[in-house]
Design a protein around this motif. Sequence first.
Motif, mmCIF file in Angstrom:
data_model
loop_
_atom_site.group_PDB
_atom_site.id
_atom_site.type_symbol
_atom_site.label_atom_id
_atom_site.label_comp_id
_atom_site.label_asym_id
_atom_site.label_seq_id
_atom_site.Cartn_x
_atom_site.Cartn_y
_atom_site.Cartn_z
ATOM 1 N N SER A 1 0.834 -1.189 0.000
ATOM 2 C CA SER A 1 0.000 0.000 0.000
ATOM 3 C C SER A 1 0.872 1.243 0.000
ATOM 4 O O SER A 1 2.012 1.213 0.481
ATOM 5 C CB SER A 1 -0.882 0.018 1.261
ATOM 6 O OG SER A 1 -1.493 1.290 1.397
ATOM 7 N N PRO B 1 1.561 2.694 6.297
ATOM 8 C CA PRO B 1 2.380 1.471 6.204
ATOM 9 C C PRO B 1 3.889 1.721 6.291
ATOM 10 O O PRO B 1 4.664 0.760 6.400
ATOM 11 C CB PRO B 1 2.012 0.890 4.847
ATOM 12 C CG PRO B 1 1.497 2.017 4.044
ATOM 13 C CD PRO B 1 0.940 3.021 4.991
ATOM 14 N N GLY C 1 0.683 5.667 0.819
ATOM 15 C CA GLY C 1 0.269 6.464 1.971
ATOM 16 C C GLY C 1 1.331 6.434 3.065
ATOM 17 O O GLY C 1 2.423 5.912 2.900
ATOM 18 N N THR C 2 0.961 6.972 4.216
ATOM 19 C CA THR C 2 1.947 7.103 5.305
ATOM 20 C C THR C 2 1.839 5.980 6.340
ATOM 21 O O THR C 2 2.837 5.568 6.923
ATOM 22 C CB THR C 2 1.729 8.444 6.048
ATOM 23 O OG1 THR C 2 0.364 8.477 6.511
ATOM 24 C CG2 THR C 2 1.968 9.638 5.123
ATOM 25 N N ASP D 1 -1.618 0.598 -5.677
ATOM 26 C CA ASP D 1 -1.921 1.796 -6.466
ATOM 27 C C ASP D 1 -0.679 2.660 -6.555
ATOM 28 O O ASP D 1 0.316 2.437 -5.845
ATOM 29 C CB ASP D 1 -3.099 2.576 -5.874
ATOM 30 C CG ASP D 1 -2.741 3.302 -4.592
ATOM 31 O OD1 ASP D 1 -3.260 4.397 -4.381
ATOM 32 O OD2 ASP D 1 -1.943 2.783 -3.800
ATOM 33 N N GLY E 1 -4.459 0.625 2.840
ATOM 34 C CA GLY E 1 -4.789 1.656 3.808
ATOM 35 C C GLY E 1 -6.224 2.085 3.523
ATOM 36 O O GLY E 1 -6.908 1.525 2.658
ATOM 37 N N LYS F 1 -9.624 8.379 11.082
ATOM 38 C CA LYS F 1 -10.128 7.207 10.343
ATOM 39 C C LYS F 1 -11.319 6.551 11.037
ATOM 40 O O LYS F 1 -11.920 5.611 10.517
ATOM 41 C CB LYS F 1 -9.009 6.161 10.195
ATOM 42 C CG LYS F 1 -7.731 6.679 9.552
ATOM 43 C CD LYS F 1 -7.930 7.103 8.106
ATOM 44 C CE LYS F 1 -6.655 7.676 7.509
ATOM 45 N NZ LYS F 1 -5.649 6.660 7.166
HETATM 46 C C1 6PG Z 1 -2.176 6.244 -1.509
HETATM 47 C C2 6PG Z 1 -2.721 5.030 -0.812
HETATM 48 C C3 6PG Z 1 -4.033 5.365 -0.185
HETATM 49 C C4 6PG Z 1 -3.775 5.363 1.300
HETATM 50 C C5 6PG Z 1 -4.871 6.046 2.063
HETATM 51 C C6 6PG Z 1 -4.481 6.183 3.546
HETATM 52 O O1 6PG Z 1 -1.652 6.127 -2.613
HETATM 53 O O2 6PG Z 1 -2.250 7.308 -0.871
HETATM 54 O O3 6PG Z 1 -2.735 3.923 -1.509
HETATM 55 O O4 6PG Z 1 -5.077 4.497 -0.470
HETATM 56 O O5 6PG Z 1 -3.634 4.024 1.749
HETATM 57 O O6 6PG Z 1 -5.063 7.334 1.508
HETATM 58 O O7 6PG Z 1 -3.321 6.968 3.589
HETATM 59 P P1 6PG Z 1 -2.558 7.241 4.980
HETATM 60 O O8 6PG Z 1 -2.005 5.912 5.414
HETATM 61 O O9 6PG Z 1 -1.487 8.221 4.626
HETATM 62 O O10 6PG Z 1 -3.588 7.778 5.938
#
Ligand code: 6PG
Length: 264
Positions: free
Chosen positions: A52, A57, A54-55, A83, A152, A211
Motif C-alpha cells: 500500500s 504502512p 500512503g503514510t 496503487d 490503507g 479514520k
Molecule cells: C495512496 C494510498 C491510499 C492510502 C490512504 C491512507 O496512494 O495514498 O494507496 O489508499 O492508503 O489514503 O493513507 P494514509 O495511510 O497516509 O492515511
Amino acid sequence: MVYTLNHDQSKVQPDLRIYADADTLSREAASDIGERINGRVSTGQTFSMVLSGGTTPETLYGILAAEFRDRIPWRSVHLFWGDERYVPANDPLSNYAMVKRALLRDVPIPDANIHPMPTDLPDPDKAARAYESILKAYFGPREPRFDLILLGMGEEGHTASLFPGSPALDEPELWVVAVHAPVQPPVRLSLSLRVLNLAESVFFLVAGAKKAPALLRALFPAEVPSPAARVRPNDGQVVWWADPAAAEFLPDALRKASWREPKR
Ligand code: 6PG
C-alpha cells in the motif's frame, strides 16, 4: 475461528485486531507477514505481496527492513503495488519511492522480484494495461490471486486509489485501472476491486482518530458501501489492524473483543 467479512456483517464479527498504537500494530502485522511468507515459502512456493501507499504502512515497511531483513526469504517474495500516483518514480509523492526508501534499500530482494506500477508512459491507460501484462506474466493463466494485499483507508473510505462514487469501483474485467482521483496528484493507477477481492488475505492498516468514521462504515456499511467496505474477498480473509483512536466509534463489545496485547 478466523472470521471473514460477509454480506451480513451484523452476524459475523470482523477479524479486527486493536493494538495500543500504530507502532505496535505495525510490529504485530510485520510478524504475521513474516510467518505467512515463511510458511508459504517452506512449501516451495513464492509469496506475492501487494504494498500500500500512503503514510500508515511506512512504519511497517521500516520494521520489515530493520527486523526481518534476515528473517524473511526475500528471494522468494514478489512485491507489487496496489496503487500508484502517476508521477515519476523518483517523485517524493510516488508510492514506489516511499517503499524504496522505507524497505527496498535495506532488504536483499532481487530487482526482478520488484514490480512497480509504470508511470513513465504518456497515457496512464496504457500504463494500466502494461501493469496488467506484468501481473499476467507473474500469474500466467491463473487469476491474479495475491497471497497478501496490504491496504490503507482514507478518511472518506477510499482504499488503494478507489474513491467513493468512482466508476472504477464497478469495473468488471480489468485488473488495473487508471483513475482521476479527487486528491493530489489526481491521476493514479489502481488495482481494481475485482483483483482486491480475489486475494487470499487482505490487511487493512488503519490508525488515528480521523479514520474512525470510515472504519465504522467499513465494518458496518451504510446504504452505499464505501470502497473499503466493498473489499470482501470471495474466498479470502480480511484482517483489520487498528489502533484505539481509529476504533473509537465501534461498538464497545467489538472493541473489547478485538483488543490485542502484543505477542512479541
Ligand atoms: C495512496 C494510498 C491510499 C492510502 C490512504 C491512507 O496512494 O495514498 O494507496 O489508499 O492508503 O489514503 O493513507 P494514509 O495511510 O497516509 O492515511
